[in-house]
Structure formats: structure tokens, C-alpha cells
Scaffold this motif. Structure first.
Motif, short mmCIF file in Angstrom:
data_model
loop_
_atom_site.label_atom_id
_atom_site.label_comp_id
_atom_site.label_asym_id
_atom_site.label_seq_id
_atom_site.Cartn_x
_atom_site.Cartn_y
_atom_site.Cartn_z
N THR A 428 0.60 -1.65 0.04
CA THR A 428 -0.23 0.28 0.28
C THR A 428 0.77 1.05 0.23
OG1 THR A 428 -1.40 -1.13 1.43
CG2 THR A 428 -1.75 1.63 1.27
N GLU A 429 -0.05 2.25 -1.20
CA GLU A 429 1.18 3.68 -0.72
C GLU A 429 0.24 4.26 -0.94
OE1 GLU A 429 3.75 2.57 -3.93
OE2 GLU A 429 1.77 2.77 -5.40
N ILE A 430 0.76 5.42 -0.78
CA ILE A 430 -0.13 7.23 -0.92
C ILE A 430 -0.28 8.13 -2.12
CG2 ILE A 430 -0.07 9.13 0.12
CD1 ILE A 430 0.07 8.21 2.72
N HIS A 438 -6.34 21.17 6.97
CA HIS A 438 -5.44 20.97 7.64
C HIS A 438 -5.85 19.55 6.61
CE1 HIS A 438 -8.40 18.90 9.59
NE2 HIS A 438 -8.91 19.86 10.04
N LEU A 439 -4.77 18.99 7.05
CA LEU A 439 -5.32 16.67 6.01
C LEU A 439 -6.54 15.74 6.51
CD1 LEU A 439 -3.90 15.03 4.53
CD2 LEU A 439 -3.49 14.03 6.52
N GLU A 440 -7.58 15.75 6.15
CA GLU A 440 -8.77 15.36 6.44
C GLU A 440 -9.06 14.08 4.84
OE1 GLU A 440 -11.56 18.49 6.60
OE2 GLU A 440 -10.83 19.17 4.62
N GLN A 441 -8.16 13.87 4.12
CA GLN A 441 -8.30 12.86 3.61
C GLN A 441 -7.64 12.52 2.20
OE1 GLN A 441 -11.01 12.34 -0.29
NE2 GLN A 441 -12.10 11.79 1.44
N LEU A 442 -6.48 11.27 2.48
CA LEU A 442 -5.72 10.21 1.35
C LEU A 442 -6.16 10.01 0.98
CD1 LEU A 442 -3.34 9.31 4.60
CD2 LEU A 442 -3.41 11.16 3.14
N VAL A 443 -6.14 9.56 -0.29
CA VAL A 443 -6.01 8.90 -1.20
C VAL A 443 -5.06 7.14 -0.95
CG1 VAL A 443 -5.92 7.74 -3.61
CG2 VAL A 443 -6.93 9.72 -2.57
N LEU A 444 -5.18 6.32 -0.59
CA LEU A 444 -4.20 4.41 -0.45
C LEU A 444 -4.15 4.57 -2.17
CD1 LEU A 444 -5.22 4.37 2.33
CD2 LEU A 444 -3.42 5.65 1.93
N ARG A 445 -3.24 3.79 -2.82
CA ARG A 445 -2.95 2.58 -3.85
C ARG A 445 -2.41 1.35 -3.42
NH1 ARG A 445 -1.33 6.79 -8.16
NH2 ARG A 445 0.99 6.28 -6.75
N ASP A 446 -2.93 0.30 -4.16
CA ASP A 446 -2.75 -1.39 -4.01
C ASP A 446 -1.53 -0.94 -4.72
OD1 ASP A 446 -1.60 -3.53 -4.17
OD2 ASP A 446 -3.55 -3.58 -3.31
N ALA A 447 -0.15 -1.30 -4.53
CA ALA A 447 1.13 -1.04 -5.60
C ALA A 447 1.59 -2.11 -6.59
CB ALA A 447 2.28 -1.11 -4.22
N ARG A 448 -0.12 -3.12 -6.20
CA ARG A 448 -0.05 -4.73 -7.64
C ARG A 448 -0.94 -3.95 -8.73
NH1 ARG A 448 -1.62 -8.02 -2.28
NH2 ARG A 448 -2.99 -6.68 -2.23
N ASP A 449 -2.08 -3.83 -8.17
CA ASP A 449 -3.28 -3.73 -9.36
C ASP A 449 -3.85 -2.00 -9.80
OD1 ASP A 449 -4.49 -2.85 -7.27
OD2 ASP A 449 -5.37 -4.86 -7.34
N GLY A 450 -2.58 -1.58 -8.71
CA GLY A 450 -3.17 0.28 -9.37
C GLY A 450 -4.51 0.48 -8.53
N GLU A 451 -5.10 -0.42 -7.70
CA GLU A 451 -6.71 -0.17 -7.37
C GLU A 451 -6.57 0.91 -6.16
OE1 GLU A 451 -10.50 -2.35 -5.57
OE2 GLU A 451 -9.27 -3.35 -6.32
N SER A 452 -7.40 1.97 -6.09
CA SER A 452 -7.52 3.13 -5.18
C SER A 452 -8.56 3.16 -4.60
CB SER A 452 -6.99 4.81 -5.86
OG SER A 452 -6.04 4.55 -6.89
N ARG A 453 -8.36 3.70 -3.63
CA ARG A 453 -9.19 4.42 -2.42
C ARG A 453 -9.28 4.99 -1.37
NH1 ARG A 453 -9.10 1.64 3.06
NH2 ARG A 453 -6.71 0.59 3.10
N SER A 454 -10.50 5.86 -0.93
CA SER A 454 -9.72 7.45 -0.04
C SER A 454 -10.45 6.96 1.47
CB SER A 454 -10.89 8.12 -0.73
OG SER A 454 -10.25 8.56 -2.35
N VAL A 455 -9.59 6.86 2.14
CA VAL A 455 -9.81 7.58 3.61
C VAL A 455 -9.79 9.07 4.24
CG1 VAL A 455 -9.40 4.53 3.93
CG2 VAL A 455 -7.03 6.97 4.19
#
Length: 552
Positions: A428-430, A438-455
């Protein structure tokens, strides 16, 4: 603020009650008497008192206690309340131990049991100690006060600087009544924060770290123009060098850019350092080493950044960012490393406003009940995850690899696995960070398939890689392609001496390409990145400094 505390600890329940009863009868109207039945219980009580910002005036500890005896307890308690007066309760057979404790924990007094009648054997002693405590200026409630905005990066920088230098302070939000009153009294507005008010009542608006250090009692100017040894960097390697250099009679100057301890000083818990079976925080370890170095006569400068190293015959000259300089016979480079910046859209916009490099322990209480994200798979990240798990609802550890096995010590992996509110996210990478003020949300990306999700989160702590701060040595000291300082045998690999080497001998083991300049700890090429090895190299460097000086 509550009344100052008098803490008593004894594993014998009857004795514990008797001590507390006698103390409370005489001092209960002015002091809060806290009773504990073990060293560990007493330390937990002290930590709670510390977090509340209250004071401890006297510590009374029984010598013979299981698991942690009275001397061990008092030694640990010194880290939390170094100015509290310390008393050891002993039997006649333990007087030798009490005498040893006078040197080990700077004991103020030891009392023989039984102490009856207390009017003759207990109260006069406590009266004297309490008088000494109340007349010590540092024991008063006056502390530095900081007024700032919750999501102000400059406000965080001030708080972090004070915390890492162990300067007591009180934090006030600018939009709360007391904060607003302080702003009005200083004649400034909320737009001017951070406001710092010293114990003497001096107000400083958005002070530089150098101004801040000067006004809170930290030394920023060298007392001499020439020293036997200058140590650059006050992490474990630099502190080790300063302790051994000063203790062996060298006029030693320790120069630190920000705060003692370096990266290790930000570690919430170091559990694999020799001699601390119950673990020790990086700040505690650094503060003990600092006190030790100062006791041996080392001089410590804070907020002084070395920007150039000049060779003038047998003299080594360090130049600082403000144009001043200091000269010495020898130099130890112990500048350590800094965390690499994480590259992702938006991250740089929120540094100090939700995005932090290192543990930023000052922020931990603010994370209570929230989601915290940590990037990194080495020990520093693991220590932070365990620490923040005490406050956060859930701690998410993001790593690019498959698991922590290859990058983290086993004991930390076991601890992480034992905490139900810590979750490790492999591969997992950002990808992005966003928010308003201030910071409110991150988008995380799966390094294997490139799929992203927001947290959703307001807390991101980054512990990735390490790079040395050695650009200022360019053209003077030989470094490897990553910037780490090359020393000793590595300088003459292939049979060639380093360019500019003037000595008929080969470089000593930790010596750099300039004779009389040594490197120790993480800044050295191919060093072992552990606290114990850094301290060892700092000590070893001093033996080589002596060899160098004797040959001059």
C-alpha cells in the motif's frame, strides 16, 4: 493546578499505610499524598501527574521491593521529575546501599526504619527537603506558555521544539478564552500566532528557534573560541562521543541543530537497548546522556547548524549559518540522518497540519479516538504504531512490501500483532492527500494492481528511509554516492589514499578523508543503524581522537 504531591512507595502494605498516614497528618493541608505499593505502580502514578502538568515535591521509596527496588525506582523517577527531592527508606542492614544511592540517584536523604516518633525522625527531614524544593526557582509553577492555532504548522514547530528539548510549557488554543486573554494581553491577534510567553513574562511572536532557545535557557553561543574536540550532532553517537570526550579531559563542545536525541530521541519506546529490560523512551535516554555529558564538563549548543568545515593547518574550523565559527583540534561528525520526504500530490501542503515526519509525540493525545495512518516498515514506525495505539481508535501501518519480517525487529512485530487496534496494510502506498485547512483525506493505492481507495483521516506520520545531511561537507570530506561519509579502510580500498590526505599513515578506522575529522553513527557509510552501535562508535571515535592528538 493541584497541590504538589508527596509520593510514598513501599510493598509492605502496613508500612505503606503508616508512612502515608504520618505524612498526610503533617502535610495534608498543603500537599497531596500519593501512596503506591510497588515501583511500577508508583511510576504510573508519576506519569499521570506529569500529564496533568502537576508537580511532585518529594519521593519516599523503600529500598527492599521486589521487581524494582527503591534505588531503581528513584532512578526512573528522575526522568519524570528531576527536581523532586529523593528519600530512601532503609533498614540498618541496607545503609551501604543507601550510601551508594547518594551517587547513583543524587539521593537527598535516607531514613532508617522505624522512623518513630515522626516528630523527631521524619518531619524535620521532610521540612528541610520541602523548604529546599519550594525555594528552587525551577520548582515553581511558572512555565513557558504557547498560544497557537490547532492546525498551524508554525505553532506545531514551536511546541515540537520545546517538547524535544524537554522545556516545560503550557499550550493554549487561540480561540479559547485563556488563549484569547493572553493574545489580548500581548497586544496581538489570532493571525499572529504562535505567541510564546516566557516564565519571566516576555512575549515573542512567531519566534525563530534560536530566539526561542535563548529565552528558555538553552545555550546558543560557545563560551570559548577554541576546543580540543567539537562534536557535530547530539544524537546517540554524538552524545556518546561527548560523554567520553569530556570524561577523559577533552575540552568538548557538542553542537546540535535542533534537539538532543536525534531520530532516536523521537522514539516512544526503545526495548532492545542494553541495560533497559523494561524499555526506555528515546527522550529519556537522550536526556540522561545529556545530563551525563554536561556533568563531565561538555558544553552544549542548540540551534546551531554547521554549514562549512574548513581546514587551517592543524586546526579544524566549523562555520555556522549565522556567520560565526568555532575552532578545534579534532571534530567528530555525528549528524545522523533525516527521514526522506514522501512524494505524493498534496502532502507537502499539510506538513505540520496533519502530516508529520517522525513520531511527533506532542500530537498523540489529540489523536484520541481517531484513525491514525503510519507510513514505514522499520523499527521507528513500529514503535510509533504501538505508542499511538494507546490513544487512537485504530492505527493503520502502510508498507510497500509483503510483510514487516525483513525490515522490523521481531519483538515489535509481536507487539503489533498483539494489539487489536493496529492493522498492517501490505503493498500500500499513498497516492494523494487533500483537505481544507488541515489534512482530511488520503487516497491509498494498491501497489500490485493500482486500485485506489479514499480514507478519512487527519493524522499521517511518515517514517521512510533515511538520508544524511552532508551537503555542507561537499569538496572537503569524501562521501559515497548517497552522501554518507566514508571512513577508515574504505577510504583506501584498492590501495589508493584519499585525495588531499597529508599523513604518512593510513586513516584510522572512523577517520574521514581529512585527518583529525571522524564520523560516527548513522552518518557513516555502511554503519549499523542501531542506537547501541551509534553510542559505541561515538565512544570509539574518542579513543581515535586521543591517538590522533598524541601523534601531533
Amino acid at each position: 493546578m493541584a497541590n504538589p504531591a508527596i509520593l510514598t512507595v513501599d510493598d509492605d502494605l502496613a508500612v505503606s499505610r503508616a508512612v502515608a498516614r504520618d505524612v498526610r497528618r503533617q502535610y495534608g493541608d498543603r500537599y497531596r499524598v500519593v501512596r503506591a505499593n510497588s515501583g511500577s505502580e508508583a511510576l504510573e502514578a508519576l506519569k499521570e501527574i506529569k500529564l496533568r502538568g502537576d508537580q511532585v515535591a518529594v519521593l519516599l521509596a523503600d529500598f527492599r521491593m521486589p521487581h524494582m527496588n527503591g534505588i531503581e525506582f528513584l532512578e526512573a523517577a528522575m526522568d519524570l521529575f528531576p527536581r523532586a527531592r529523593r528519600v530512601l527508606l532503609t533498614a540498618y542492614a541496607d545503609t551501604d546501599a543507601a550510601i551508594d544511592a547518594i551517587n547513583r540517584v543524587d539521593l537527598d536523604h535516607y531514613l532508617l526504619k522505624p522512623w518513630n516518633p515522626p516528630e523527631e525522625k521524619l518531619y524535620p527531614v521532610l521540612d528541610s527537603l520541602l523548604d529546599a524544593w519550594t525555594t528552587t526557582p525551577e520548582a515553581t509553577a511558572s512555565v513557558t506558555r504557547v498560544v497557537g492555532h490547532r492546525w498551524s504548522a508554525p505553532s506545531f514547530k514551536v511546541r515540537d521544539f520545546l517538547a524535544r528539548n524537554l522545556v516545560p510549557y503550557r499550550w493554549y488554543l487561540s480561540d479559547e478564552p485563556e488563549g484569547a486573554r493572553l493574545l489580548a494581553a500581548a497586544g496581538v491577534t489570532e493571525a499572529d500566532v504562535p505567541l510564546v510567553i516566557t516564565p519571566e513574562g516576555k512575549s515573542m511572536v512567531q519566534p525563530s528557534e534560536t530566539d526561542l532557545a535563548t529565552h528558555v535557557g538553552l545555550s546558543t553561543t560557545p563560551a570559548k573560541e577554541f576546543y580540543d574536540l567539537v562534536v557535530v550532532g547530539a544524537g546517540p553517537a554524538g552524545l556518546g562521543a561527548a560523554v567520553y570526550g569530556a570524561s577523559e579531559g577533552l575540552r568538548t563542545l557538542l553542537v546540535e541543530r535542533r534537539a538532543t536525541g536525534g531520530q532516536a530521541g523521537q522514539s516512544s519506546r526503545i526495548e532492545n537497548y542494553l541495560g533497559f529490560p523494561d524499555g526506555v523512551s528515546g527522550a529519556q535516554l537522550a536526556e540522561r546522556a545529556r545530563r551525563q555529558a554536561v556533568r563531565f564538563g561538555a558544553e552544549l549548543l542548540t540551534t546551531r547548524e554547521a554549514v562549512e568545515l574548513d581546514v587551517r593547518g592543524a586546526t579544524r574550523v566549523l562555520k555556522f549559518g549565522d556567520g560565526s565559527e568555532v575552532a578545534s583540534h579534532a571534530v567528530v561528525l555525528a549528524t545522523g540522518v533525516s527521514y526522506r520526504m514522501l512524494e505524493a500530490p498534496g502532502l507537502s501542503d499539510y506538513r505540520g497540519r496533519g502530516v508529520f515526519y517522525g513520531s511527533a509525540a506532542t500530537e498523540a493525545p489529540s489523536c484520541s479516538g481517531q484513525e491514525v495512518y503510519i507510513v514505514g516498515g522499520a523499527n521507528s514506525a513500529g514503535q510509533a504504531a504501538v505508542y499511538f495505539s494507546r490513544y487512537a481508535q485504530r492505527v493503520h501501518v502502510l508498507i510497500r512490501g509483503e510483510s514487516l519480517v525483513r525490515t522490523m525487529s521481531r519483538y515489535l512485530i509481536d507487539q503489533i500483532e498483539s494489539h487489536e487496534n493496529i492493522e498492517v496494510h501490505p503493498f500500500t502506498e499513498i497516492a494523494e492527500a487533500s483537505g481544507d485547512e488541515h489534512l482530511e483525506q488520503l487516497v491509498l493505492r494498491d501497489a500490485r494492481d493500482g486500485e485506489s481507495r479514499s480514507v478519512d483521516t487527519s493524522w499521517l506520520f511518515i517514517f521512510i528511509g533515511a538520508e544524511p545531511r552532508t551537503d555542507w561537507l561537499d569538496g572537503v570530506i569524501t562521501r559515497d554516492r548517497h552522501g554518507f561519509v566514508i571512513t577508515g579502510p574504505d577510504l583506501i580500498a584498492g590501495g589508493n589514499r584519499p585525495v588531499g590526505w597529508t599523513m604518512p599513515r593510513d586513516p584510522y578506522h572512523l577517520e574521514c578523508s581529512v585527518p583529525g575529522v571522524f564520523a560516527a553513527g548513522d552518518v557513516r557509510s555502511d554503519s549499523v543503524k542501531r542506537v547501541a552501535s551509534a553510542v559505541g562508535e561515538g565512544a570509539m571515535a574518542i579513543s581515535l581522537v586521543h591517538r590522533y592528538l598524541e601523534a601531533q
